[in-house]
Design an enzyme around this catalytic site. Structure first.
Site, PDB file in Angstrom:
ATOM      1  N   GLY A 196      42.581  22.987  32.905  1.00 17.36           N
ATOM      2  CA  GLY A 196      42.138  23.719  31.727  1.00 17.36           C
ATOM      3  C   GLY A 196      40.812  23.172  31.245  1.00 17.36           C
ATOM      4  N   GLN A 228      33.870  21.356  25.903  1.00 20.68           N
ATOM      5  CA  GLN A 228      33.798  20.399  27.013  1.00 20.68           C
ATOM      6  C   GLN A 228      32.614  20.667  27.935  1.00 20.68           C
ATOM      7  OE1 GLN A 228      38.187  20.897  27.982  1.00 20.68           O
ATOM      8  NE2 GLN A 228      37.859  18.741  28.453  1.00 20.68           N
ATOM      9  N   CYS A 269      42.935  14.605  30.106  1.00 25.11           N
ATOM     10  CA  CYS A 269      41.858  15.506  29.714  1.00 25.11           C
ATOM     11  C   CYS A 269      40.600  15.121  30.487  1.00 25.11           C
ATOM     12  CB  CYS A 269      41.625  15.367  28.211  1.00 25.11           C
ATOM     13  SG  CYS A 269      40.269  16.368  27.588  1.00 25.11           S
ATOM     14  N   LEU A 270      39.855  16.125  30.946  1.00 26.22           N
ATOM     15  CA  LEU A 270      38.639  15.850  31.725  1.00 26.22           C
ATOM     16  C   LEU A 270      37.584  15.118  30.903  1.00 26.22           C
ATOM     17  CD1 LEU A 270      38.224  19.177  33.744  1.00 26.22           C
ATOM     18  CD2 LEU A 270      39.077  16.982  34.586  1.00 26.22           C
ATOM     19  N   HIS A 293      46.805  22.350  24.387  1.00 29.63           N
ATOM     20  CA  HIS A 293      45.731  21.362  24.547  1.00 29.63           C
ATOM     21  C   HIS A 293      44.354  22.028  24.399  1.00 29.63           C
ATOM     22  CE1 HIS A 293      44.043  17.668  26.707  1.00 29.63           C
ATOM     23  NE2 HIS A 293      43.030  18.513  26.759  1.00 29.63           N
ATOM     24  N   GLU A 294      44.183  23.179  25.060  1.00 27.34           N
ATOM     25  CA  GLU A 294      42.869  23.852  25.035  1.00 27.34           C
ATOM     26  C   GLU A 294      42.575  24.462  23.659  1.00 27.34           C
ATOM     27  OE1 GLU A 294      41.061  22.950  27.333  1.00 27.34           O
ATOM     28  OE2 GLU A 294      42.649  22.368  28.709  1.00 27.34           O
ATOM     29  N   HIS A 340      41.326  21.842  21.456  1.00 25.94           N
ATOM     30  CA  HIS A 340      39.896  21.581  21.710  1.00 25.94           C
ATOM     31  C   HIS A 340      39.021  22.524  20.894  1.00 25.94           C
ATOM     32  CE1 HIS A 340      39.245  18.564  24.786  1.00 25.94           C
ATOM     33  NE2 HIS A 340      40.137  19.095  25.610  1.00 25.94           N
TER      34      HIS A 340
HETATM   35 NI    NI Z   1      41.076  18.417  27.372  1.00 25.05          NI
END
Ligand code: NI
Length: 181
Positions: free
Chosen positions: A45, A50, A102-103, A144-145, A148
């Site tokens: 995701g 991000q 998370c990236l 999660h997204e 963000h």
């Molecule tokens: Ni994330």
């Protein structure tokens, strides 16, 4: 095009995204670039902040075999990859604690409590309103997204003990990327 992934410490990760009035070609192109970036980074995701953007859009692609068989069957009608503009959680049910990453937080793990099932309303790439209900890993990814997009990061949900476990790592990561916590 693969975009640069913003890391913890960069201010944009704490910015709140702005709803998109109309999904345009430029928005569709951004979604495709985000999917390419997410696949390249081996993530499931990615949210606008991000990649340094503040439009309210996120993408999700859960590979087969990530969920329990039961959850996978439940989620089967949902098309992947998901491109969601203006996503909002309109209903949720249950709670489950599971591993999350998370990236924007390379090398940081943790276990987070999330709703077990969520219903999300969003705009698709043809500007059609959609509503989907998902369980398991996909439900977790959507929460999660959407977090963000509200400037909320998964570490905000960590227990005090876990935060302490990752405190040094988080401090270092933030410092290396601009220092915003
Ligand atoms: Ni994330």
């Amino acid at each position: 095009m693969v975009l640069k992934v913003c890391k913890y410490g960069e201010k944009v990760l704490r910015d709140k995204a702005t709803p998109v009035a109309v999904v345009t070609d430029a928005q569709r192109e951004l979604a495709d670039d985000m999917i390419e970036t997410m696949h390249h980074a081996k993530g499931v995701g990615l949210a606008a902040q991000q990649v340094g953007r503040t439009e309210r859009i996120c993408v999700i692609d859960i590979p087969e075999g990530c969920d329990d068989a039961e959850d996978e069957l439940f989620n089967a009608p949902i098309p992947m990859p998901l491109k969601m503009w203006n996503p909002e959680i309109v209903a949720q049910d249950g709670s489950v604690c599971d591993k999350e990453g998370c990236l924007s937080f390379p090398g940081v793990g943790g276990s987070i409590v999330r709703a077990a099932q969520v219903t999300v309303q969003y705009l698709d790439e043809q500007n059609r309103p959609q509503m989907i209900t998902a369980r398991g890993y996909l439900a977790r990814a959507m929460q999660h997204e959407i977090d963000h997009l509200n400037g909320v990061l998964y570490i905000d949900h960590m227990s005090a003990v876990e935060r302490l476990t990752y405190a040094t790592k988080l401090k270092k990561l933030s410092k290396a990327n601009g220092g915003v916590r």
